[in-house]
Scaffold this active site. Structure first.
Site, PDB file in Angstrom:
ATOM      1  N   ASP A 175     106.928  68.176  22.816  1.00  0.00           N
ATOM      2  CA  ASP A 175     107.786  69.197  23.405  1.00  0.00           C
ATOM      3  C   ASP A 175     107.840  70.382  22.446  1.00  0.00           C
ATOM      4  O   ASP A 175     107.555  70.242  21.251  1.00  0.00           O
ATOM      5  CB  ASP A 175     109.194  68.638  23.638  1.00  0.00           C
ATOM      6  N   HIS A 177     110.585  72.126  21.686  1.00  0.00           N
ATOM      7  CA  HIS A 177     111.899  72.302  21.075  1.00  0.00           C
ATOM      8  C   HIS A 177     112.023  71.520  19.771  1.00  0.00           C
ATOM      9  O   HIS A 177     111.344  70.514  19.562  1.00  0.00           O
ATOM     10  CB  HIS A 177     112.997  71.820  22.025  1.00  0.00           C
ATOM     11  N   SER A 273     116.522  78.169  24.619  1.00  0.00           N
ATOM     12  CA  SER A 273     116.964  76.817  24.945  1.00  0.00           C
ATOM     13  C   SER A 273     117.050  75.930  23.718  1.00  0.00           C
ATOM     14  O   SER A 273     117.581  74.813  23.802  1.00  0.00           O
ATOM     15  CB  SER A 273     116.017  76.187  25.981  1.00  0.00           C
TER      16      SER A 273
END
Length: 474
Positions: A175, A177, A273
């Site tokens: 991912d 993030h 985010s």
């Protein structure tokens, strides 16, 4: 190359037990043979640019297989050059200066290191995409220095690079993030730098505590891209989830007594985010704990580096109560050198045409295609040098998110400004931008303004109020 696959050991043992049992009862029967293929290596299609053929997949060029099931994006996480060019740096410096001089707000840049910088040990020795970590490390450090020279407060995140293997991973395997561990380590470095700011010393303080609250299940964005291209699915990754609360009230930090009794917090965070999204990595919570101060979190998931900044500077929160410290969380793969971004965001600080009398103003209905909304003529020509003026647009429908502006000048020159807010960015249907400036533009005189709208931006009865006024910083 090492790979870990949940459930493989169990399946292998079960297969052996079944085969042994079957063979003992049917020794005369020939044992079956099985073709076992390991999962999951990227398929060859991920090496072809044509595979990234949707607006979603283009964000994942090009997927690169790492060790132990890790995935990287070559165009975002394996870059070797960081930060804006000289022109972009000049605009950023003016933006930070305007923020400080107009509202007293100091800008803190959290320039998040990329996945390749933090986890080079997860890249294979024979990666199909060359990545010079030493070059990237040097460029990243230089970018932080340039931000400081532009007048920003910039925490030094270089100690987080190439973290030792014993640490909990900074990033998720598949991912884009950071994990709660990466967010927390970043927050600690950022807080240590903010504590040295004079603006921080006068802020009201309170205690916050952080506790483990459960698990985060992460089906990563990169593994989703791999699934769409290759057709197979990786397993989920699980990490600890944390929650930070005000120690004094037992309430969540975002709704503490300090917030409700004394208005908005003196620190605001804009970002992506990583700071506020469908899953909470507790970056803001960790910051509150280390700083002992309330933070207003206005980050926007899916808003890129600019979306939450647009949304916040156009909001009543900023207009009525600008913060003492504005923290800007930006993933390091963004170059921050878009002149169109700074032409829009800088006049937002002073409110563009708010509090000043427009030189030209017109309210008109607009539709699909090109619409003339301002004209400097009709026997009332005003001499308006390009470098001294700003345009302020207010649509009747706040759902308008995209507009292309065409500025015409007296001697035939034309300037185009493409303005777009992301779908998740909440704005009041307002756009502002400065007319172009620089040696080649300063003598150009404004003549007219056209706006081009796409069908999806036009609602029934749509109007726009267009104003042009002198820049408040001139």
């Amino acid at each position: 190359m090492k790979q870990s696959y949940p459930g493989r050991a169990f399946r292998a043992v079960l297969l052996v037990v079944l085969l042994v049992g079957w063979a003992s009862s049917s020794s005369a029967v020939e044992l079956p043979e099985y073709d076992i293929q390991r999962c999951c290596d990227l398929c060859p299609l991920t090496a072809s640019p044509s595979s990234y053929d949707t607006s979603y997949l283009k964000n994942f060029k090009m997927l690169v297989q790492g060790e132990d099931g890790w995935l990287f994006r070559s165009e975002a996480e394996l870059v070797e050059q960081f930060g804006p060019d000289l022109e972009g740096l000049k605009h950023l410096k003016r933006f930070a200066r305007q923020l400080k001089e107009t509202t007293g707000t100091e800008l803190v840049m959290v320039f998040q290191p990329t996945k390749g910088l933090v986890h080079p040990d997860r890249l294979p020795d024979t990666s199909p995409v060359p990545f010079n970590w030493n070059l990237a490390r040097h460029s990243y450090g230089e970018a932080l220095d340039r931000f400081r020279q532009a007048g920003l407060v910039v925490p030094d995140l270089t100690p987080l690079l190439a973290e030792p293997p014993g640490e909990e991973a900074y990033y998720f395997k598949r991912d884009h993030h950071w994990t709660p561990y990466g967010a927390r380590r970043t927050a600690k470095v950022v807080a240590e730098r903010i504590k040295k700011m004079p603006a921080y010393q006068a802020l009201p303080k309170q205690d916050f505590v952080t506790r483990r609250s459960g698990l985060i299940r992460k089906d990563g964005s990169l593994q989703d891209a791999a699934r769409r291209i290759c057709g197979f699915a990786y397993g989920s990754q699980y990490v600890d989830e944390f929650r930070t609360e005000s120690a004094g009230t037992g309430e969540a930090g975002g709704a503490s007594a300090l917030f409700s009794d004394q208005g908005l917090p003196p620190i605001t965070l804009v970002g992506t985010s990583n700071s506020k999204g469908a899953q909470d990595y507790n970056f803001v919570g960790s910051l509150q704990e280390f700083l002992g101060a309330e933070i207003l979190n206005v980050a926007v998931a899916g808003g890129s580096y600019d979306g939450s900044m647009f949304e916040y500077l156009l909001s009543d929160n900023f207009r009525q109560s600008p913060p003492k410290i504005l923290i800007w969380e930006v993933p390091g793969y963004h170059t921050l050198d878009s002149s169109e971004f700074y032409r829009q965001v800088t006049p937002m600080i002073s409110g563009a045409c708010e509090g000043t009398k427009p030189v030209l103003q017109n309210t008109t209905a607009v539709g699909v295609g090109v619409n003339e909304v301002l004209y400097n003529g009709g026997g009332q020509f005003r001499e308006m040098p390009s470098s001294e003026y700003v345009v302020d647009l207010q649509f009747s429908d706040p759902a308008v998110k995209e507009v292309d502006a065409f500025v015409w000048f007296v001697f035939g020159r034309k300037d185009r400004v493409d303005m777009e807010y992301g779908d998740r960015v909440e704005t009041p249907g307002r756009f502002v931008f400065e007319l172009p400036e620089g040696p080649e533009w300063n003598d150009e005189l404004f003549m007219s303004l056209d706006l081009e709208l796409k069908p999806e931006q036009v609602s029934e009865g749509l109007t726009v109020t267009a104003k042009i006024c002198q820049r408040q910083d001139v």
